[in-house]
Design an enzyme around this catalytic site. Structure first.
Site, PDB file in Angstrom:
ATOM      1  N   ILE A  98     -99.657  -3.340 -11.415  1.00 17.37           N
ATOM      2  CA  ILE A  98    -100.006  -3.416 -12.838  1.00 17.37           C
ATOM      3  C   ILE A  98    -101.377  -2.790 -13.116  1.00 17.37           C
ATOM      4  CG2 ILE A  98    -101.215  -5.658 -12.890  1.00 17.37           C
ATOM      5  CD1 ILE A  98     -99.356  -6.393 -15.271  1.00 17.37           C
TER       6      ILE A  98
ATOM      7  N   GLY B 200    -109.865  -9.565   0.065  1.00 15.07           N
ATOM      8  CA  GLY B 200    -109.484  -9.124  -1.271  1.00 15.07           C
ATOM      9  C   GLY B 200    -108.090  -9.536  -1.689  1.00 15.07           C
ATOM     10  N   GLN B 201    -107.418 -10.371  -0.878  1.00 14.72           N
ATOM     11  CA  GLN B 201    -106.083 -10.809  -1.301  1.00 14.72           C
ATOM     12  C   GLN B 201    -106.215 -11.717  -2.514  1.00 14.72           C
ATOM     13  OE1 GLN B 201    -103.644 -12.725   1.726  1.00 14.72           O
ATOM     14  NE2 GLN B 201    -101.833 -12.738   0.393  1.00 14.72           N
TER      15      GLN B 201
ATOM     16  N   HIS C 198     -97.749  -8.768   0.722  1.00 10.99           N
ATOM     17  CA  HIS C 198     -97.357  -7.486   0.131  1.00 10.99           C
ATOM     18  C   HIS C 198     -98.121  -6.368   0.795  1.00 10.99           C
ATOM     19  CE1 HIS C 198    -100.629  -9.289  -2.209  1.00 10.99           C
ATOM     20  NE2 HIS C 198    -101.090  -8.054  -2.390  1.00 10.99           N
TER      21      HIS C 198
HETATM   22  P1  AMP Z   1    -104.054  -8.184  -3.427  1.00  7.38           P
HETATM   23  O1  AMP Z   1    -105.421  -8.150  -4.073  1.00  7.38           O
HETATM   24  O2  AMP Z   1    -103.969  -7.447  -2.131  1.00  7.38           O
HETATM   25  O3  AMP Z   1    -103.529  -9.600  -3.349  1.00  7.38           O
HETATM   26  O4  AMP Z   1    -103.111  -7.375  -4.415  1.00  7.38           O
HETATM   27  C1  AMP Z   1    -102.524  -7.955  -5.531  1.00  7.38           C
HETATM   28  C2  AMP Z   1    -102.127  -6.836  -6.436  1.00  7.38           C
HETATM   29  O5  AMP Z   1    -101.199  -7.331  -7.380  1.00  7.38           O
HETATM   30  C3  AMP Z   1    -103.268  -6.221  -7.250  1.00  7.38           C
HETATM   31  O6  AMP Z   1    -103.398  -4.835  -6.929  1.00  7.38           O
HETATM   32  C4  AMP Z   1    -102.857  -6.455  -8.701  1.00  7.38           C
HETATM   33  O7  AMP Z   1    -103.194  -5.384  -9.552  1.00  7.38           O
HETATM   34  C5  AMP Z   1    -101.367  -6.644  -8.575  1.00  7.38           C
HETATM   35  N1  AMP Z   1    -100.733  -7.449  -9.615  1.00  7.38           N
HETATM   36  C6  AMP Z   1    -101.146  -8.634 -10.096  1.00  7.38           C
HETATM   37  N2  AMP Z   1    -100.283  -9.083 -11.022  1.00  7.38           N
HETATM   38  C7  AMP Z   1     -99.294  -8.161 -11.118  1.00  7.38           C
HETATM   39  C8  AMP Z   1     -98.108  -8.037 -11.916  1.00  7.38           C
HETATM   40  N3  AMP Z   1     -97.749  -8.990 -12.785  1.00  7.38           N
HETATM   41  N4  AMP Z   1     -97.335  -6.945 -11.756  1.00  7.38           N
HETATM   42  C9  AMP Z   1     -97.690  -5.974 -10.871  1.00  7.38           C
HETATM   43  N5  AMP Z   1     -98.785  -6.036 -10.086  1.00  7.38           N
HETATM   44  C10 AMP Z   1     -99.584  -7.111 -10.216  1.00  7.38           C
END
Ligand code: AMP
Ligand code: ZN
Length: 113
Positions: free
Chosen positions: A31, A92-93, A99
């Site tokens: 997103i 940074g998670q 994922h």
């Molecule tokens: P992390 O920081 O490795 O946990 O990555 C989480 C990722 O999820 C970040 O890059 C966010 O931009 C992404 N994210 C959070 N909410 C959503 C959503 N609703 N749809 C798509 N991506 C998302």
């Protein structure tokens, strides 16, 4: 897990731009993209983080990478791409459902921040 954002996306209870899915994996556009291609590749099963994966998950973990490579090939990321797993808040998670980030379409620098 009923309270998990990515479990909800996998179950189509929250909308996302899905780019791949099979019985055990789904992938969707981030997103808040950090590169022209920024896709998140998830196991359907809720695993909180990489550190919680078990030996029995080895095939699944490998498949996450292979799906990333397949999507990168489809998008012609011939100049290079990066796959990243942030494990834990200190790395940074921010979403605690395992994922893999697939990032490409721009120059990647090293070391990452
Ligand atoms: P992390 O920081 O490795 O946990 O990555 C989480 C990722 O999820 C970040 O890059 C966010 O931009 C992404 N994210 C959070 N909410 C959503 C959503 N609703 N749809 C798509 N991506 C998302
Ligand atoms: Zn989940």
């Amino acid at each position: 897990m009923s309270d998990c954002l990515f479990c909800k996306i996998g179950a189509a209870k929250i909308p996302a731009k899905l780019v791949y899915q099979d019985e055990e994996i789904f992938a969707f556009e981030d997103i808040s993209p950090q590169a022209p291609t920024h896709i998140l590749i998830c196991p359907r099963r809720h695993i909180e983080k990489l550190g919680d994966a078990a030996a029995a998950d080895a095939l699944l973990l490998g498949r996450l990478q292979l799906v990333a490579a397949q999507l990168a090939a489809q998008r012609n990321l011939t100049d290079g791409y990066r796959t990243v797993v942030n494990n834990g808040a200190g790395a940074g998670q921010s979403v605690f459902h395992l994922h893999l980030h697939l990032l490409g379409g721009r120059l990647m620098r090293w070391p990452p921040g």
